[in-house]
Design a protein around this motif. Structure first.
Motif, short mmCIF file in Angstrom:
data_model
loop_
_atom_site.label_atom_id
_atom_site.label_comp_id
_atom_site.label_asym_id
_atom_site.label_seq_id
_atom_site.Cartn_x
_atom_site.Cartn_y
_atom_site.Cartn_z
N ASN A 49 32.35 -53.68 -56.04
CA ASN A 49 33.57 -53.04 -55.55
C ASN A 49 34.42 -52.54 -56.72
OD1 ASN A 49 32.74 -53.57 -52.99
ND2 ASN A 49 34.40 -54.97 -52.48
N ARG A 50 35.14 -51.48 -56.46
CA ARG A 50 35.91 -50.78 -57.49
C ARG A 50 37.04 -51.65 -58.05
NH1 ARG A 50 36.51 -45.46 -58.80
NH2 ARG A 50 35.16 -44.83 -57.06
N ARG A 51 37.85 -52.20 -57.17
CA ARG A 51 38.99 -53.05 -57.56
C ARG A 51 39.84 -52.39 -58.65
NH1 ARG A 51 34.78 -57.22 -56.85
NH2 ARG A 51 35.21 -58.24 -54.87
N GLY A 52 40.14 -51.11 -58.43
CA GLY A 52 41.05 -50.39 -59.31
C GLY A 52 40.42 -49.76 -60.53
N GLN A 76 8.09 -57.30 -67.46
CA GLN A 76 7.51 -57.91 -66.26
C GLN A 76 6.99 -56.87 -65.27
OE1 GLN A 76 7.16 -61.26 -65.53
NE2 GLN A 76 7.87 -61.75 -67.58
N GLY A 77 7.29 -55.60 -65.48
CA GLY A 77 6.84 -54.56 -64.56
C GLY A 77 7.53 -54.60 -63.21
N VAL A 78 8.79 -55.02 -63.21
CA VAL A 78 9.58 -55.10 -61.98
C VAL A 78 10.78 -54.17 -62.13
CG1 VAL A 78 11.04 -56.60 -60.55
CG2 VAL A 78 8.86 -57.45 -61.46
N THR A 79 11.09 -53.42 -61.08
CA THR A 79 12.19 -52.47 -61.13
C THR A 79 13.43 -53.05 -60.47
OG1 THR A 79 10.63 -50.62 -61.06
CG2 THR A 79 12.93 -50.13 -60.51
N VAL A 80 14.54 -53.00 -61.20
CA VAL A 80 15.84 -53.40 -60.65
C VAL A 80 16.44 -52.16 -59.99
CG1 VAL A 80 18.14 -54.30 -61.16
CG2 VAL A 80 16.14 -55.13 -62.45
N CYS A 81 16.71 -52.24 -58.69
CA CYS A 81 17.20 -51.10 -57.93
C CYS A 81 18.67 -51.31 -57.57
CB CYS A 81 16.39 -50.93 -56.65
SG CYS A 81 14.65 -50.54 -56.93
N LEU A 82 19.53 -50.44 -58.07
CA LEU A 82 20.96 -50.48 -57.78
C LEU A 82 21.21 -49.65 -56.52
CD1 LEU A 82 22.84 -52.01 -59.85
CD2 LEU A 82 20.69 -51.21 -60.85
N GLU A 83 21.84 -50.27 -55.52
CA GLU A 83 21.98 -49.57 -54.24
C GLU A 83 23.25 -48.74 -54.16
OE1 GLU A 83 21.31 -50.13 -49.46
OE2 GLU A 83 21.53 -51.93 -50.70
N LEU A 84 23.08 -47.53 -53.64
CA LEU A 84 24.19 -46.64 -53.31
C LEU A 84 24.61 -46.92 -51.87
CD1 LEU A 84 22.61 -43.40 -54.80
CD2 LEU A 84 24.54 -44.66 -55.79
N LEU A 85 25.91 -47.18 -51.65
CA LEU A 85 26.43 -47.51 -50.33
C LEU A 85 27.64 -46.65 -50.01
CD1 LEU A 85 26.47 -51.42 -50.65
CD2 LEU A 85 24.72 -50.04 -49.51
N ASP A 90 31.35 -48.55 -43.93
CA ASP A 90 30.81 -49.91 -43.94
C ASP A 90 31.26 -50.80 -45.10
OD1 ASP A 90 28.79 -49.70 -41.66
OD2 ASP A 90 28.20 -48.00 -42.91
N HIS A 91 31.48 -50.23 -46.26
CA HIS A 91 31.72 -51.05 -47.46
C HIS A 91 32.92 -50.51 -48.24
CE1 HIS A 91 27.99 -53.16 -46.68
NE2 HIS A 91 27.37 -51.99 -46.58
N ALA A 92 34.09 -50.75 -47.70
CA ALA A 92 35.32 -50.24 -48.33
C ALA A 92 35.42 -50.69 -49.78
CB ALA A 92 36.53 -50.72 -47.54
N ASP A 93 35.79 -49.77 -50.64
CA ASP A 93 36.05 -50.01 -52.06
C ASP A 93 34.78 -50.10 -52.91
OD1 ASP A 93 38.19 -50.22 -54.00
OD2 ASP A 93 37.57 -52.30 -54.33
#
Length: 202
Positions: A49-52, A76-85, A90-93
């Motif tokens: 969350n932004r929180r300013g 390790q060959g594993v991808t970290v996926c950052l989610e866009l919401l 649904d997800h204020a801030d």
């Protein structure tokens, strides 16, 4: 998709705040080797969350944190996926609510194992222009979520998106990863899932 934690504040507590980095990195340092061991290709993480915070500050903070985990993910060959919401319904801030924010982070981190989870439902609400956005930013996306707009229900004629066209656009980019159908059915779930799979069969 692997989850590094089951915290109730999982979405709001993300890499955009340096105060969260130690905890988030500990979670991923445990989860990434486990994912590799069991053949799970992706694990999820959040921008928070932004929180300013300005976008510039949030991006800088995300880059600083993700730069500390990318070597392990690559090894390790594993991808970290950052989610866009979406932050509209649904997800204020939530700060990672536009593709441009996520892409700015991806470009700065510059790792084949730090990518975006492009949630089509959320990004249709925030910005639309889904097919062009996917084509333009295909190098930064490792996973997709679906969900009908409005309401996050079936991928059917009640929704405003042409899902078969979106599926074809994704396929045309050469994408080889997963598309997860993440909607709440309003009728028989297996029928709804079968219809979603059919819509994405190109």
């Amino acid at each position: 998709m692997g989850y590094p934690g089951s915290r109730r504040d999982f979405i709001g507590t993300g890499f955009n705040d340096r105060a969260n980095h130690a905890m988030l990195l500990r979670e991923l340092e445990t989860t990434i080797p486990e994912a590799a061991r069991y053949g799970v290709p992706n694990v999820i993480a959040m921008f928070g969350n932004r929180r300013g915070k300005s976008d510039a500050e949030g991006i800088d903070n995300c880059v600083a944190g993700l730069n500390q985990i990318k070597a392990l993910a690559e090894a390790q060959g594993v991808t970290v996926c950052l989610e866009l919401l979406n932050s509209k319904v649904d997800h204020a801030d939530y700060q990672g609510d536009h593709t441009a924010f996520g892409v700015a982070v991806m470009k700065a981190v510059n790792s084949p194992r730090i990518k975006l989870l492009y949630d089509i439902y959320h990004m249709q609400i925030m910005e639309g222009d889904v097919i062009r956005t996917i084509r333009t930013n295909r190098d930064y996306i490792a996973h997709f979520h679906t969900g009908g707009v409005p309401g996050r229900h079936e991928l059917d004629g009640t929704q405003e998106l042409n899902w078969h066209a979106i599926a074809a656009a994704i396929a045309d980019t050469g994408f080889q990863g997963f598309v997860a159908h993440e909607f709440t059915p309003t009728r028989d779930p297996l029928t709804s899932l079968s219809e979603a799979v059919a819509a994405f069969t190109v």
